[in-house]
Design an enzyme around this catalytic site. Sequence first.
Site, PDB file in Angstrom:
ATOM      1  N   HIS A 197       3.855  -2.151   3.158  1.00  0.00           N
ATOM      2  CA  HIS A 197       3.807  -0.771   2.662  1.00  0.00           C
ATOM      3  C   HIS A 197       5.123  -0.418   1.966  1.00  0.00           C
ATOM      4  O   HIS A 197       6.200  -0.657   2.517  1.00  0.00           O
ATOM      5  CB  HIS A 197       3.566   0.206   3.808  1.00  0.00           C
ATOM      6  CG  HIS A 197       2.231   0.016   4.476  1.00  0.00           C
ATOM      7  ND1 HIS A 197       2.005  -0.990   5.394  1.00  0.00           N
ATOM      8  CD2 HIS A 197       1.065   0.697   4.338  1.00  0.00           C
ATOM      9  CE1 HIS A 197       0.744  -0.923   5.804  1.00  0.00           C
ATOM     10  NE2 HIS A 197       0.150   0.082   5.184  1.00  0.00           N
ATOM     11  N   ASP A 236       0.823  -1.211   0.000  1.00  0.00           N
ATOM     12  CA  ASP A 236       0.000   0.000   0.000  1.00  0.00           C
ATOM     13  C   ASP A 236       0.860   1.265   0.000  1.00  0.00           C
ATOM     14  O   ASP A 236       2.011   1.258   0.446  1.00  0.00           O
ATOM     15  CB  ASP A 236      -0.879   0.046   1.252  1.00  0.00           C
ATOM     16  CG  ASP A 236      -2.102  -0.850   1.158  1.00  0.00           C
ATOM     17  OD1 ASP A 236      -2.168  -1.682   0.226  1.00  0.00           O
ATOM     18  OD2 ASP A 236      -2.983  -0.717   2.025  1.00  0.00           O
TER      19      ASP A 236
END
Length: 215
Positions: free
Chosen positions: A171, A25
């Site tokens: 991430h 993400d």
Amino acid sequence: MKQLDYLRTVPRSGTGAPSVYLTFDDGPNPVFTPEVLDVLAEHRVPATFFVIGAYAKDRPQLIRRMVAQGHEVANHTMTHPDLSACGRRDVERQVLEANRAIRMACPEASVRHIRAPYGIWSDDVLTTSANAGLAAVHWSVDPRDWSRPGIDAIVDAVLASVRPGSIILLHDGCPPDELANTDASFRDQTVAALSRLIPALHDRGFIIRSLPQNH
């Protein structure tokens, strides 16, 4: 809203080895996304990148590289707001503008999935996503790598929780409203953990696959 409105895990099918799914993400980040891509290429495994549209617009070369290396580029909205605090039109704008930004960056990108910022879903988000042809994807394993808990902590958290069909959340960047926090954008621990996680998952009999197109 029912949990089944979005995907937490991928049901196992067939008799092959159990599958797990790597997702990233908040990118693309100009420093750490290339490093993540290098690790994935070294181990020849796919991933899904839930990208922020504003970053995709500014860094199209990284979107093109993701696609060229066989990864999926997915929607993480245009600017990463809490969509539960947005009206329906704002939700639509966030989703549709991100789709356009990704496709402008790389026309070959096939955007099939979406993940709500912070994992906060609402009926408006799910309806807008479905209308845009996007399947909603959550996660089942979250090592909280964004908090920089240490490389060992990230690896241990994933290996302690992973199961067949797990969707692993990592991430490669940070949201725009966190850029002022110097540490927030550093994903060096994630990169280092990833280089250990992939072999460890393989050693445990898992195959790392792309998210299914239909579910």
